[in-house]
Write an enzyme that holds these catalytic residues in place. Structure first.
Site, PDB file in Angstrom:
ATOM      1  N   ASP A  15       0.831  -1.216   0.000  1.00 55.01           N
ATOM      2  CA  ASP A  15       0.000   0.000   0.000  1.00 55.01           C
ATOM      3  C   ASP A  15       0.865   1.266   0.000  1.00 55.01           C
ATOM      4  O   ASP A  15       1.992   1.267   0.497  1.00 55.01           O
ATOM      5  CB  ASP A  15      -0.902  -0.024   1.246  1.00 55.01           C
ATOM      6  CG  ASP A  15      -2.046   0.957   1.130  1.00 55.01           C
ATOM      7  OD1 ASP A  15      -2.389   1.366   0.003  1.00 55.01           O
ATOM      8  OD2 ASP A  15      -2.606   1.332   2.183  1.00 55.01           O
ATOM      9  N   GLY A  18      -0.085   5.455  -4.410  1.00 54.78           N
ATOM     10  CA  GLY A  18      -0.713   6.724  -4.810  1.00 54.78           C
ATOM     11  C   GLY A  18      -0.180   7.882  -3.978  1.00 54.78           C
ATOM     12  O   GLY A  18       0.160   8.950  -4.510  1.00 54.78           O
ATOM     13  N   ARG A  19      -0.075   7.655  -2.651  1.00 55.25           N
ATOM     14  CA  ARG A  19       0.410   8.728  -1.765  1.00 55.25           C
ATOM     15  C   ARG A  19       1.870   9.049  -2.055  1.00 55.25           C
ATOM     16  O   ARG A  19       2.291  10.203  -2.012  1.00 55.25           O
ATOM     17  CB  ARG A  19       0.224   8.311  -0.293  1.00 55.25           C
ATOM     18  CG  ARG A  19      -1.197   8.525   0.188  1.00 55.25           C
ATOM     19  CD  ARG A  19      -1.427   7.848   1.504  1.00 55.25           C
ATOM     20  NE  ARG A  19      -1.631   6.414   1.343  1.00 55.25           N
ATOM     21  CZ  ARG A  19      -1.384   5.520   2.278  1.00 55.25           C
ATOM     22  NH1 ARG A  19      -0.897   5.890   3.441  1.00 55.25           N
ATOM     23  NH2 ARG A  19      -1.617   4.244   2.064  1.00 55.25           N
ATOM     24  N   ASN A  63     -10.703  -2.688  -4.760  1.00 55.18           N
ATOM     25  CA  ASN A  63      -9.940  -1.778  -5.639  1.00 55.18           C
ATOM     26  C   ASN A  63     -10.526  -1.833  -7.041  1.00 55.18           C
ATOM     27  O   ASN A  63     -10.741  -0.808  -7.684  1.00 55.18           O
ATOM     28  CB  ASN A  63      -8.458  -2.182  -5.751  1.00 55.18           C
ATOM     29  CG  ASN A  63      -7.659  -2.021  -4.485  1.00 55.18           C
ATOM     30  OD1 ASN A  63      -6.717  -2.762  -4.252  1.00 55.18           O
ATOM     31  ND2 ASN A  63      -8.010  -1.040  -3.666  1.00 55.18           N
ATOM     32  N   ARG A  67     -12.106   1.799  -7.973  1.00 51.08           N
ATOM     33  CA  ARG A  67     -11.147   2.717  -8.591  1.00 51.08           C
ATOM     34  C   ARG A  67     -11.679   3.069  -9.983  1.00 51.08           C
ATOM     35  O   ARG A  67     -12.465   2.324 -10.564  1.00 51.08           O
ATOM     36  CB  ARG A  67      -9.770   2.061  -8.691  1.00 51.08           C
ATOM     37  CG  ARG A  67      -9.260   1.585  -7.337  1.00 51.08           C
ATOM     38  CD  ARG A  67      -8.173   2.457  -6.801  1.00 51.08           C
ATOM     39  NE  ARG A  67      -7.972   2.233  -5.386  1.00 51.08           N
ATOM     40  CZ  ARG A  67      -6.795   2.161  -4.804  1.00 51.08           C
ATOM     41  NH1 ARG A  67      -5.695   2.280  -5.518  1.00 51.08           N
ATOM     42  NH2 ARG A  67      -6.697   2.002  -3.497  1.00 51.08           N
ATOM     43  N   ARG A 184       2.427  -5.039   5.835  1.00 53.22           N
ATOM     44  CA  ARG A 184       1.648  -4.006   5.140  1.00 53.22           C
ATOM     45  C   ARG A 184       2.424  -2.697   5.182  1.00 53.22           C
ATOM     46  O   ARG A 184       2.765  -2.195   6.257  1.00 53.22           O
ATOM     47  CB  ARG A 184       0.279  -3.806   5.783  1.00 53.22           C
ATOM     48  CG  ARG A 184      -0.499  -2.731   5.014  1.00 53.22           C
ATOM     49  CD  ARG A 184      -1.910  -2.515   5.505  1.00 53.22           C
ATOM     50  NE  ARG A 184      -2.582  -1.593   4.594  1.00 53.22           N
ATOM     51  CZ  ARG A 184      -3.813  -1.684   4.156  1.00 53.22           C
ATOM     52  NH1 ARG A 184      -4.567  -2.676   4.557  1.00 53.22           N
ATOM     53  NH2 ARG A 184      -4.322  -0.789   3.328  1.00 53.22           N
ATOM     54  N   ARG A 190      -4.637  -2.488   8.827  1.00 54.99           N
ATOM     55  CA  ARG A 190      -5.770  -3.371   8.528  1.00 54.99           C
ATOM     56  C   ARG A 190      -5.380  -4.399   7.472  1.00 54.99           C
ATOM     57  O   ARG A 190      -4.377  -4.248   6.778  1.00 54.99           O
ATOM     58  CB  ARG A 190      -6.972  -2.544   8.079  1.00 54.99           C
ATOM     59  CG  ARG A 190      -6.661  -1.589   6.940  1.00 54.99           C
ATOM     60  CD  ARG A 190      -7.862  -0.663   6.645  1.00 54.99           C
ATOM     61  NE  ARG A 190      -7.548   0.245   5.571  1.00 54.99           N
ATOM     62  CZ  ARG A 190      -7.633   1.577   5.643  1.00 54.99           C
ATOM     63  NH1 ARG A 190      -8.038   2.169   6.753  1.00 54.99           N
ATOM     64  NH2 ARG A 190      -7.355   2.322   4.603  1.00 54.99           N
ATOM     65  N   SER A 192      -7.596  -5.339   4.998  1.00 57.83           N
ATOM     66  CA  SER A 192      -8.264  -4.979   3.730  1.00 57.83           C
ATOM     67  C   SER A 192      -8.669  -6.192   2.891  1.00 57.83           C
ATOM     68  O   SER A 192      -8.425  -6.242   1.683  1.00 57.83           O
ATOM     69  CB  SER A 192      -7.374  -4.055   2.894  1.00 57.83           C
ATOM     70  OG  SER A 192      -7.145  -2.859   3.567  1.00 57.83           O
TER      71      SER A 192
HETATM   72  C1  IPE Z   1      -1.999   0.033  -3.312  1.00 53.89           C
HETATM   73  O1  IPE Z   1      -1.643   1.374  -3.440  1.00 53.89           O
HETATM   74  C2  IPE Z   1      -1.928  -0.671  -4.650  1.00 53.89           C
HETATM   75  C3  IPE Z   1      -3.193  -0.833  -5.338  1.00 53.89           C
HETATM   76  C4  IPE Z   1      -4.363  -0.796  -4.775  1.00 53.89           C
HETATM   77  C5  IPE Z   1      -3.157  -1.121  -6.776  1.00 53.89           C
HETATM   78  P1  IPE Z   1      -2.748   2.504  -3.350  1.00 53.89           P
HETATM   79  O2  IPE Z   1      -3.249   2.824  -4.709  1.00 53.89           O
HETATM   80  O3  IPE Z   1      -3.830   2.071  -2.395  1.00 53.89           O
HETATM   81  O4  IPE Z   1      -1.958   3.741  -2.775  1.00 53.89           O
HETATM   82  P2  IPE Z   1      -2.514   4.823  -1.733  1.00 53.89           P
HETATM   83  O5  IPE Z   1      -2.953   4.076  -0.511  1.00 53.89           O
HETATM   84  O6  IPE Z   1      -3.628   5.543  -2.414  1.00 53.89           O
HETATM   85  O7  IPE Z   1      -1.315   5.691  -1.476  1.00 53.89           O
HETATM   86 MG    MG Z   2      -4.223   2.411  -0.394  1.00 52.78          MG
END
Ligand code: IPE
Ligand code: MG
Length: 237
Positions: A15, A18-19, A63, A67, A184, A190, A192
């Site tokens: 995880d 994205g951040r 996801n 997404r 994680r 969590r 998830s």
């Molecule tokens: C996890 O990274 C990977 C996937 C779900 C593909 P995220 O996409 O959840 O990254 P954050 O949590 O938004 O930073």
């Molecule tokens: Mg995430």
């Protein structure tokens, strides 16, 4: 596998991609590209450490559902590229590729690639790499219920004989040993919807490090935690 690592099955919830990207003013997609590179790194590390099983939670059922379509499409392309690029490496490193989850939602070319790679690597005897794609622990429980219900209905299974062991056998993930350690990244505490049934006695390790930044130092800290923890399985030790 000879002289294998004390952690027989290591699993990652990767995880924070994205951040990580956002913190660097990049698109989320760039985070996934970096995250995929990191996944390739951890596969090589685990193969060299002689860890028998490595699971990577790539994409959860949720996801996939929640997404944007463009994010999912781009992710598929990134995965496809990574699979093509690493196909020879899997053979060279004797890695057997396995998938968990419902792959039927993906493009037919990605599905075919997954199938071909499983076929190509099926006799490899080194690391077992398990990629969870559009996977959910609850969906696995549901699948086990359905298989069991069907068997009871067609009288190939007696209701009286239901026990923990044979319920486990209806889970697609029962093909693999239960995860010993689940790491994680990304600072959330969590599961998830990852490995709900088989994670009952997994050791859990959480780190704030975002997945693209995860490195040898973080891995060693996680292994140190694993080495020092007493696995009690309900007993008094
Ligand atoms: C996890 O990274 C990977 C996937 C779900 C593909 P995220 O996409 O959840 O990254 P954050 O949590 O938004 O930073
Ligand atoms: Mg995430």
């Amino acid at each position: 596998m000879q002289n294998s690592h004390p952690c027989k099955h290591l699993a990652f919830i990767m995880d924070g991609n994205g951040r990580w990207a956002k913190s660097k003013n990049h698109t989320r997609l760039f985070g996934y590209v970096k995250g995929t590179k990191k996944a390739q790194w951890i596969v090589k590390v685990c193969s060299d450490l002689k860890i028998p099983y490595l699971s990577l939670f790539v994409l959860s059922t949720e996801n996939f559902l929640f997404r944007t379509q463009s994010e999912i499409l781009s992710l598929q392309k990134i995965l496809q590229k990574a699979f093509l690029k690493n196909s020879n490496l899997l053979m060279k490193k004797d890695i057997k590729l396995n998938f968990l989850g419902d792959l039927s939602v993906f493009s037919s070319s990605l599905q075919k690639l997954c199938k071909d790679l499983c076929e190509k690597t099926k006799k490899n005897s080194g690391l077992n790499l398990i990629l969870a794609l559009n996977y959910g622990g609850r969906q696995e429980v549901l699948q086990a219920f359905k298989t069991l219900g069907q068997k009871i209905k067609n009288k190939s299974f007696d209701f009286q004989n239901i026990n923990e062991k044979n319920i486990s056998s209806f889970f697609p993930s029962s093909e693999f040993p239960e995860p010993d350690l689940i790491i994680r990244t990304g600072g959330r505490f969590r599961l998830s919807n990852f490995y709900l049934w088989s994670a009952s006695y997994s050791e859990l390790y959480f780190t704030k490090t975002l997945w693209p930044d995860f490195g040898k130092k973080d891995l060693n800290l996680a292994f140190k935690h694993f080495k020092n923890v007493k696995r009690q399985y309900g007993k008094v030790l």
